[in-house]
Enzyme design. Structure first.
Site, PDB file in Angstrom:
ATOM      1  N   SER A 150     -21.017  -3.393  -3.590  1.00  0.00           N
ATOM      2  CA  SER A 150     -20.786  -2.412  -2.039  1.00  0.00           C
ATOM      3  C   SER A 150     -20.366  -3.807  -1.363  1.00  0.00           C
ATOM      4  CB  SER A 150     -22.088  -1.976  -1.321  1.00  0.00           C
ATOM      5  OG  SER A 150     -22.785  -1.249  -2.703  1.00  0.00           O
ATOM      6  N   LYS A 175     -12.057   2.461 -14.136  1.00  0.00           N
ATOM      7  CA  LYS A 175     -12.689   1.046 -14.132  1.00  0.00           C
ATOM      8  C   LYS A 175     -12.751   0.321 -15.114  1.00  0.00           C
ATOM      9  CE  LYS A 175     -11.897   0.765  -9.534  1.00  0.00           C
ATOM     10  NZ  LYS A 175     -10.536  -0.031  -8.858  1.00  0.00           N
ATOM     11  N   TYR A 209     -14.565   7.863 -12.002  1.00  0.00           N
ATOM     12  CA  TYR A 209     -13.607   6.695 -10.916  1.00  0.00           C
ATOM     13  C   TYR A 209     -14.223   5.695 -11.793  1.00  0.00           C
ATOM     14  CZ  TYR A 209     -14.169   3.009  -7.353  1.00  0.00           C
ATOM     15  OH  TYR A 209     -14.461   1.803  -7.019  1.00  0.00           O
ATOM     16  N   SER A 222     -15.132  -1.507 -10.820  1.00  0.00           N
ATOM     17  CA  SER A 222     -16.112  -1.573  -9.895  1.00  0.00           C
ATOM     18  C   SER A 222     -16.956  -1.070 -11.609  1.00  0.00           C
ATOM     19  CB  SER A 222     -16.321  -0.145  -8.644  1.00  0.00           C
ATOM     20  OG  SER A 222     -17.301   0.662  -9.221  1.00  0.00           O
ATOM     21  N   ASP A 230       0.796  -1.216  -0.207  1.00  0.00           N
ATOM     22  CA  ASP A 230       0.101  -0.131   0.280  1.00  0.00           C
ATOM     23  C   ASP A 230       0.759   1.430  -0.255  1.00  0.00           C
ATOM     24  OD1 ASP A 230      -3.530   0.068   1.083  1.00  0.00           O
ATOM     25  OD2 ASP A 230      -1.779   2.009   0.778  1.00  0.00           O
TER      26      ASP A 230
HETATM   27  P1  NAI Z   1      -9.921   1.750   0.480  1.00  0.00           P
HETATM   28  O1  NAI Z   1     -10.431   3.266  -0.711  1.00  0.00           O
HETATM   29  O2  NAI Z   1     -10.670   1.203   1.325  1.00  0.00           O
HETATM   30  O3  NAI Z   1      -8.634   1.082  -0.352  1.00  0.00           O
HETATM   31  C1  NAI Z   1      -7.563   1.233  -1.470  1.00  0.00           C
HETATM   32  C2  NAI Z   1      -6.221   1.534  -0.855  1.00  0.00           C
HETATM   33  O4  NAI Z   1      -5.413   2.041  -1.936  1.00  0.00           O
HETATM   34  C3  NAI Z   1      -5.989   2.341   0.703  1.00  0.00           C
HETATM   35  O5  NAI Z   1      -5.452   1.112   1.662  1.00  0.00           O
HETATM   36  C4  NAI Z   1      -5.089   3.543  -0.007  1.00  0.00           C
HETATM   37  O6  NAI Z   1      -4.037   3.373   0.435  1.00  0.00           O
HETATM   38  C5  NAI Z   1      -4.385   2.156  -1.319  1.00  0.00           C
HETATM   39  N1  NAI Z   1      -3.983   3.721  -2.713  1.00  0.00           N
HETATM   40  C6  NAI Z   1      -4.339   4.309  -2.900  1.00  0.00           C
HETATM   41  N2  NAI Z   1      -3.427   5.947  -3.886  1.00  0.00           N
HETATM   42  C7  NAI Z   1      -2.802   4.277  -3.423  1.00  0.00           C
HETATM   43  C8  NAI Z   1      -1.575   4.635  -4.879  1.00  0.00           C
HETATM   44  N3  NAI Z   1      -1.263   5.409  -5.505  1.00  0.00           N
HETATM   45  N4  NAI Z   1      -0.884   3.940  -5.137  1.00  0.00           N
HETATM   46  C9  NAI Z   1      -0.871   2.712  -3.849  1.00  0.00           C
HETATM   47  N5  NAI Z   1      -1.603   2.627  -3.118  1.00  0.00           N
HETATM   48  C10 NAI Z   1      -2.580   3.458  -3.211  1.00  0.00           C
HETATM   49  O7  NAI Z   1     -10.796   0.376  -0.971  1.00  0.00           O
HETATM   50  P2  NAI Z   1     -11.388  -0.478  -0.811  1.00  0.00           P
HETATM   51  O8  NAI Z   1     -12.626  -0.747  -0.206  1.00  0.00           O
HETATM   52  O9  NAI Z   1     -10.497  -1.396  -0.027  1.00  0.00           O
HETATM   53  O10 NAI Z   1     -12.106  -1.448  -2.584  1.00  0.00           O
HETATM   54  C11 NAI Z   1     -10.331  -2.291  -3.110  1.00  0.00           C
HETATM   55  C12 NAI Z   1     -10.487  -1.612  -4.404  1.00  0.00           C
HETATM   56  O11 NAI Z   1     -12.175  -2.378  -4.634  1.00  0.00           O
HETATM   57  C13 NAI Z   1      -9.866  -0.250  -5.179  1.00  0.00           C
HETATM   58  O12 NAI Z   1     -10.417  -1.004  -5.935  1.00  0.00           O
HETATM   59  C14 NAI Z   1     -11.910  -0.152  -5.154  1.00  0.00           C
HETATM   60  O13 NAI Z   1     -12.374   1.291  -6.406  1.00  0.00           O
HETATM   61  C15 NAI Z   1     -12.261  -1.555  -5.405  1.00  0.00           C
HETATM   62  N6  NAI Z   1     -13.848  -1.436  -5.044  1.00  0.00           N
HETATM   63  C16 NAI Z   1     -14.744  -1.437  -4.020  1.00  0.00           C
HETATM   64  C17 NAI Z   1     -15.479  -1.417  -3.573  1.00  0.00           C
HETATM   65  C18 NAI Z   1     -16.333  -1.194  -2.161  1.00  0.00           C
HETATM   66  O14 NAI Z   1     -17.207  -1.494  -2.045  1.00  0.00           O
HETATM   67  N7  NAI Z   1     -15.944  -1.727  -1.377  1.00  0.00           N
HETATM   68  C19 NAI Z   1     -16.920  -1.289  -4.874  1.00  0.00           C
HETATM   69  C20 NAI Z   1     -15.846  -1.413  -6.014  1.00  0.00           C
HETATM   70  C21 NAI Z   1     -14.957  -1.577  -6.165  1.00  0.00           C
HETATM   71  C1  15L Z   2     -17.159   1.805  -4.905  1.00  0.00           C
HETATM   72  O1  15L Z   2     -16.498   1.646  -6.712  1.00  0.00           O
HETATM   73  C2  15L Z   2     -16.599   2.138  -3.946  1.00  0.00           C
HETATM   74  O2  15L Z   2     -15.527   1.583  -4.094  1.00  0.00           O
HETATM   75  C3  15L Z   2     -17.299   1.843  -2.656  1.00  0.00           C
HETATM   76  O3  15L Z   2     -16.169   3.349  -1.299  1.00  0.00           O
HETATM   77  C4  15L Z   2     -18.949   2.261  -2.687  1.00  0.00           C
HETATM   78  O4  15L Z   2     -19.244   2.962  -2.839  1.00  0.00           O
HETATM   79  C5  15L Z   2     -18.727   1.358  -3.791  1.00  0.00           C
HETATM   80  O5  15L Z   2     -18.667   1.245  -4.846  1.00  0.00           O
HETATM   81  C6  15L Z   2     -20.692   1.221  -4.196  1.00  0.00           C
HETATM   82  O6  15L Z   2     -21.307   1.635  -5.037  1.00  0.00           O
HETATM   83  O7  15L Z   2     -21.743   0.789  -3.240  1.00  0.00           O
END
Ligand code: NAI
Ligand code: 15L
Length: 268
Positions: free
Chosen positions: A165, A140, A136, A111, A34
């Site tokens: 989500s 994706k 965003y 996403s 990270d």
């Molecule tokens: P999050 O925002 O909690 O984690 C993303 C991580 O990426 C963070 O720890 C951040 O420090 C790191 N990061 C950001 N910019 C960076 C960079 N330049 N270099 C290295 N690391 C970097 O997101 P979450 O919820 O854990 O999601 C993980 C992945 O899944 C993301 O790519 C997100 O777009 C995708 N996603 C998540 C959803 C959800 O509901 N949690 C829904 C759809 C997609």
């Molecule tokens: C995403 O892509 C985001 O990473 C997450 O934070 C939520 O917003 C999710 O979609 C969602 O649509 O609920």
């Protein structure tokens, strides 16, 4: 595929932190990465702090990795420079580093916002073309195409998960359709890491009664989700966004900010 070494980016994020537990010991070496600090490495783990926008750092990070689960990057809507650095240039840096490292497969956390301007009245599947609901979401959609390029042109298998989500539990009515439990995410990631395929798009969603996504492609590959958001219905059914248009489209609250178009001109 037999995986001896796995790189997981975005390890300090919401999903990444849960995987530290659920994938523990499954592969001989897991390298967690990270841009911010992570919990210290345990047996069979390495922790590497690296910024996706640093191409040289990505080359070092991917060296020796059989497979990559790419969760890192900007995870919500943001200004163009932020999206571009982490999710466009950052993605290019990662895939190029994977190619140089001889990595065999990359799982990409796409996403639902890549298809956020599809209406909720449409049941879409993995063949639905991208219809991003913002910068965003577009990043994706770009990632899905980049994954396809590296799969077919460079032989790096690509597994694009259009995640709904993914949180501990659904927070509103929309998430009764889009929720993905952390346990089901782990199940889906293991399919992506171990099944035989070249390039696939799947939905990252639990077995929700109200899902808008036909996830037959994921089921075909072996995904068998065990959770259903419906058990939370009584708690969150009444929680609806304030903007009516957001409730028509799959992307929800990502749709109306900056919107200056005509919703009636978005095809059914
Ligand atoms: P999050 O925002 O909690 O984690 C993303 C991580 O990426 C963070 O720890 C951040 O420090 C790191 N990061 C950001 N910019 C960076 C960079 N330049 N270099 C290295 N690391 C970097 O997101 P979450 O919820 O854990 O999601 C993980 C992945 O899944 C993301 O790519 C997100 O777009 C995708 N996603 C998540 C959803 C959800 O509901 N949690 C829904 C759809 C997609
Ligand atoms: C995403 O892509 C985001 O990473 C997450 O934070 C939520 O917003 C999710 O979609 C969602 O649509 O609920």
């Amino acid at each position: 595929m037999t995986i001896r070494s796995l790189l997981v980016t975005g390890a300090a994020g919401g999903i990444g932190r849960t995987l530290r537990t659920s994938l523990k010991g499954r592969y001989p070496l897991i390298r967690w990465s990270d841009v911010v600090a992570m919990a210290p490495a345990g047996p069979g783990e390495e922790c590497v702090t690296a910024d996706l926008s640093d191409a040289g750092a990505m080359i070092d990070l991917c060296a020796g990795m059989d497979a990559i689960l790419h969760l890192g990057g900007q995870s919500t809507e943001a200004a163009w420079p932020v999206v571009q650095a982490a999710n466009i240039q950052g993605l290019i840096n990662l895939y190029e580093a994977a190619r140089l490292a001889g990595t065999k497969r990359v799982l990409f956390a796409s996403s639902n916002h890549a298809v956020g301007l599809w209406r909720r009245s449409n049941l879409i599947d993995h063949t639905a073309p991208a219809r991003p609901d913002g910068r965003y979401g577009l990043s994706k959609a770009f990632g899905e195409d980049l994954s396809q390029l590296y799969a077919y042109k460079h032989g790096i298998a690509g597994f694009c998960m259009r995640i709904g989500s993914c949180f501990e539990k659904p927070a509103n009515q929309r998430m009764l359709s889009t929720w993905l439990s952390f346990a089901d995410f782990t199940r889906l990631a293991i399919v992506g890491l171990e099944a035989d395929y070249t390039y696939e798009i799947v939905y990252g969603v639990s077995r929700n009664t109200r899902s808008w996504w036909d996830n037959a492609n994921a089921y075909r590959l072996g995904y068998d989700p065990q959770d259903n958001a419906e058990v939370f219905a009584a708690d969150v059914e009444h929680i609806i966004g304030a903007v009516p248009m957001d409730e028509d489209f799959q992307g929800g609250g990502f749709v109306s900010p900056d919107f200056t178009g005509d919703p009636a001109r978005i095809p059914a």
